[in-house]
Design a protein around this motif. Structure first.
Motif, PDB file in Angstrom:
ATOM      1  N   SER A  10     106.858 -11.642  17.577  1.00  0.00           N
ATOM      2  CA  SER A  10     106.830 -13.063  17.893  1.00  0.00           C
ATOM      3  C   SER A  10     108.209 -13.709  17.942  1.00  0.00           C
ATOM      4  O   SER A  10     108.477 -14.503  18.844  1.00  0.00           O
ATOM      5  N   PRO A  11     109.110 -13.432  16.991  1.00  0.00           N
ATOM      6  CA  PRO A  11     110.442 -14.054  17.094  1.00  0.00           C
ATOM      7  C   PRO A  11     111.150 -13.725  18.396  1.00  0.00           C
ATOM      8  O   PRO A  11     111.800 -14.589  18.992  1.00  0.00           O
ATOM      9  N   ALA A  12     111.045 -12.468  18.853  1.00  0.00           N
ATOM     10  CA  ALA A  12     111.694 -12.079  20.104  1.00  0.00           C
ATOM     11  C   ALA A  12     111.068 -12.807  21.284  1.00  0.00           C
ATOM     12  O   ALA A  12     111.778 -13.243  22.203  1.00  0.00           O
ATOM     13  N   VAL A  13     109.735 -12.958  21.260  1.00  0.00           N
ATOM     14  CA  VAL A  13     109.058 -13.680  22.340  1.00  0.00           C
ATOM     15  C   VAL A  13     109.513 -15.133  22.354  1.00  0.00           C
ATOM     16  O   VAL A  13     109.814 -15.707  23.411  1.00  0.00           O
ATOM     17  N   GLY A  14     109.588 -15.736  21.175  1.00  0.00           N
ATOM     18  CA  GLY A  14     110.030 -17.121  21.097  1.00  0.00           C
ATOM     19  C   GLY A  14     111.452 -17.293  21.583  1.00  0.00           C
ATOM     20  O   GLY A  14     111.768 -18.255  22.292  1.00  0.00           O
ATOM     21  N   ARG A  15     112.325 -16.338  21.237  1.00  0.00           N
ATOM     22  CA  ARG A  15     113.710 -16.430  21.687  1.00  0.00           C
ATOM     23  C   ARG A  15     113.814 -16.252  23.201  1.00  0.00           C
ATOM     24  O   ARG A  15     114.633 -16.906  23.850  1.00  0.00           O
ATOM     25  N   ALA A  16     112.985 -15.358  23.752  1.00  0.00           N
ATOM     26  CA  ALA A  16     112.997 -15.172  25.206  1.00  0.00           C
ATOM     27  C   ALA A  16     112.585 -16.457  25.912  1.00  0.00           C
ATOM     28  O   ALA A  16     113.191 -16.861  26.914  1.00  0.00           O
ATOM     29  N   LEU A  17     111.558 -17.130  25.373  1.00  0.00           N
ATOM     30  CA  LEU A  17     111.119 -18.389  25.972  1.00  0.00           C
ATOM     31  C   LEU A  17     112.186 -19.465  25.807  1.00  0.00           C
ATOM     32  O   LEU A  17     112.409 -20.282  26.716  1.00  0.00           O
ATOM     33  N   ASP A  18     112.866 -19.472  24.649  1.00  0.00           N
ATOM     34  CA  ASP A  18     113.948 -20.433  24.443  1.00  0.00           C
ATOM     35  C   ASP A  18     115.054 -20.238  25.481  1.00  0.00           C
ATOM     36  O   ASP A  18     115.614 -21.209  26.010  1.00  0.00           O
ATOM     37  N   ILE A  19     115.377 -18.978  25.778  1.00  0.00           N
ATOM     38  CA  ILE A  19     116.412 -18.679  26.767  1.00  0.00           C
ATOM     39  C   ILE A  19     116.001 -19.191  28.138  1.00  0.00           C
ATOM     40  O   ILE A  19     116.787 -19.827  28.856  1.00  0.00           O
ATOM     41  N   LEU A  20     114.745 -18.931  28.527  1.00  0.00           N
ATOM     42  CA  LEU A  20     114.281 -19.365  29.843  1.00  0.00           C
ATOM     43  C   LEU A  20     114.291 -20.883  29.955  1.00  0.00           C
ATOM     44  O   LEU A  20     114.707 -21.440  30.974  1.00  0.00           O
ATOM     45  N   LEU A  21     113.830 -21.563  28.914  1.00  0.00           N
ATOM     46  CA  LEU A  21     113.814 -23.028  28.943  1.00  0.00           C
ATOM     47  C   LEU A  21     115.236 -23.588  28.972  1.00  0.00           C
ATOM     48  O   LEU A  21     115.504 -24.589  29.646  1.00  0.00           O
ATOM     49  N   PHE A  22     116.136 -22.944  28.258  1.00  0.00           N
ATOM     50  CA  PHE A  22     117.530 -23.399  28.249  1.00  0.00           C
ATOM     51  C   PHE A  22     118.147 -23.258  29.637  1.00  0.00           C
ATOM     52  O   PHE A  22     118.785 -24.179  30.142  1.00  0.00           O
ATOM     53  N   LEU A  23     117.943 -22.101  30.263  1.00  0.00           N
ATOM     54  CA  LEU A  23     118.487 -21.883  31.603  1.00  0.00           C
ATOM     55  C   LEU A  23     117.853 -22.839  32.616  1.00  0.00           C
ATOM     56  O   LEU A  23     118.515 -23.296  33.549  1.00  0.00           O
ATOM     57  N   ALA A  24     116.564 -23.139  32.437  1.00  0.00           N
ATOM     58  CA  ALA A  24     115.870 -24.039  33.361  1.00  0.00           C
ATOM     59  C   ALA A  24     116.447 -25.446  33.315  1.00  0.00           C
ATOM     60  O   ALA A  24     116.406 -26.176  34.308  1.00  0.00           O
ATOM     61  N   GLY A  25     117.007 -25.811  32.169  1.00  0.00           N
ATOM     62  CA  GLY A  25     117.551 -27.154  32.035  1.00  0.00           C
ATOM     63  C   GLY A  25     119.011 -27.276  32.420  1.00  0.00           C
ATOM     64  O   GLY A  25     119.567 -28.376  32.360  1.00  0.00           O
ATOM     65  N   ARG A  26     119.631 -26.166  32.821  1.00  0.00           N
ATOM     66  CA  ARG A  26     121.038 -26.190  33.221  1.00  0.00           C
ATOM     67  C   ARG A  26     121.163 -26.158  34.736  1.00  0.00           C
ATOM     68  O   ARG A  26     120.319 -25.600  35.434  1.00  0.00           O
ATOM     69  N   THR A  27     122.217 -26.755  35.241  1.00  0.00           N
ATOM     70  CA  THR A  27     122.417 -26.824  36.691  1.00  0.00           C
ATOM     71  C   THR A  27     123.163 -25.615  37.240  1.00  0.00           C
ATOM     72  O   THR A  27     123.294 -25.470  38.452  1.00  0.00           O
ATOM     73  N   GLY A  28     123.672 -24.760  36.359  1.00  0.00           N
ATOM     74  CA  GLY A  28     124.409 -23.594  36.815  1.00  0.00           C
ATOM     75  C   GLY A  28     124.239 -22.446  35.846  1.00  0.00           C
ATOM     76  O   GLY A  28     123.585 -22.579  34.798  1.00  0.00           O
ATOM     77  N   PRO A  29     124.825 -21.287  36.162  1.00  0.00           N
ATOM     78  CA  PRO A  29     124.702 -20.119  35.292  1.00  0.00           C
ATOM     79  C   PRO A  29     125.405 -20.327  33.950  1.00  0.00           C
ATOM     80  O   PRO A  29     126.311 -21.155  33.826  1.00  0.00           O
ATOM     81  N   VAL A  30     124.958 -19.568  32.948  1.00  0.00           N
ATOM     82  CA  VAL A  30     125.461 -19.716  31.576  1.00  0.00           C
ATOM     83  C   VAL A  30     125.866 -18.342  31.050  1.00  0.00           C
ATOM     84  O   VAL A  30     125.136 -17.367  31.221  1.00  0.00           O
ATOM     85  N   ARG A  31     127.002 -18.272  30.379  1.00  0.00           N
ATOM     86  CA  ARG A  31     127.437 -17.019  29.773  1.00  0.00           C
ATOM     87  C   ARG A  31     126.608 -16.717  28.521  1.00  0.00           C
ATOM     88  O   ARG A  31     126.145 -17.635  27.829  1.00  0.00           O
ATOM     89  N   ALA A  32     126.453 -15.433  28.240  1.00  0.00           N
ATOM     90  CA  ALA A  32     125.611 -15.023  27.110  1.00  0.00           C
ATOM     91  C   ALA A  32     126.122 -15.590  25.796  1.00  0.00           C
ATOM     92  O   ALA A  32     125.330 -16.007  24.939  1.00  0.00           O
ATOM     93  N   GLY A  33     127.460 -15.616  25.605  1.00  0.00           N
ATOM     94  CA  GLY A  33     128.005 -16.138  24.364  1.00  0.00           C
ATOM     95  C   GLY A  33     127.685 -17.605  24.160  1.00  0.00           C
ATOM     96  O   GLY A  33     127.345 -18.036  23.053  1.00  0.00           O
TER      97      GLY A  33
END
Length: 266
Positions: A10-33
């Motif tokens: 579950s933590p990994a699933v939640g983090r994956a969803l957090d990443i997708l939602l974060f990227l969806a709210g940005r106007t451009g690409p984001v570095r992993a760091g």
């Protein structure tokens, strides 16, 4: 029924969803760091999850920028939500009114993978010389790079997503012997479409027919659908400029109805 107990995944699933939602709210690409820091997760976890998401097509790695953006699979899931009844119910009166005003057939289409899928088709109330048998019935799929509605959507996708849709030269098929033959040619066409705010195809889908398309956007300014109108190439009941204006106004109304905003809008 109570929810199932949380598993070790579950933590990994939640983090994956957090990443997708974060990227969806940005106007451009984001570095992993940057992503790991903003989400408060270990860099190693961020890299591992991003690798899995990239393998499944939910994120795309951009080597030139060493950053990540949303992938085609994420776009398809977002589009799938609006492909269902809510979008069609909201679009129906807009499509019907536009067909009546133009005296031409009007469609609502979405892009699924590299294909345009037609959800609605409305013919004008009265048959006219503009009426003709079209292949674009509800549920029909056509190559997105050939249709006006498909190109209207593709024009507003990140270039990395377009490249992912057409990884091989043979993916750019034709129906009438016309249309873009290379990814570079397609990208040039999409850039021109994006700059002018609408897309046009003449005899790329069917001989003798011309279509215009304009994108509909969600609340992030991402294209989720497009309105298009088709008529006989040598029969124009209205000036093309009026058709573009009417189509643009209708797309803006539908964008507003789905609580969306056009790119660059406040």
């Amino acid at each position: 029924m109570p929810p199932p107990p949380a598993s070790s995944a579950s933590p990994a699933v939640g983090r994956a969803l957090d990443i997708l939602l974060f990227l969806a709210g940005r106007t451009g690409p984001v570095r992993a760091g940057v992503l790991a820091r903003e989400l408060g997760m270990p860099r190693s976890s961020a890299y591992h999850i991003l690798a899995v998401l990239a393998e499944r097509g939910f994120v795309t790695y951009l080597p030139g920028e060493r950053a990540y953006g949303l992938g085609v699979a994420a776009f398809e899931i977002g589009s799938a939500y609006l492909r269902h009844e809510p979008l069609e119910r909201l679009a129906q009166p807009v499509v019907r009114r536009l067909a009546g005003r133009l005296g031409q057939t009007v469609h609502l289409g979405v892009v699924y993978g590299a294909e345009t899928v037609y959800l609605l088709k409305e013919r004008p109330p009265r048959a006219s010389a503009a009426g003709t048998a079209l292949v674009t019935d509800i549920g029909v799929r056509l190559p997105a790079h050939l249709t006006a509605s498909g190109r209207a959507i593709l024009a507003h996708l990140p270039e990395a997503q377009v490249r992912a849709l057409y990884p091989r030269p043979g993916d750019l098929i034709t129906r009438t012997g016309r249309g873009p033959r290379s990814l570079a040619e397609l990208l040039d066409l999409l850039a021109a479409d994006r700059a002018r705010g609408w897309s046009e195809e003449t005899e790329l889908v069917s001989e003798g027919l011309r279509s215009l398309g304009t994108a509909v956007f969600d609340h992030h300014g991402h294209p989720v659908a497009a309105l298009s109108t088709t008529w006989r190439r040598h029969y124009a009941p209205h000036d093309p400029e009026r058709v573009r204006e009417e189509l643009g106004r209708a797309a803006a109304r539908l964008t507003s109805a789905v609580s969306g905003r056009a790119p660059g809008a406040g």
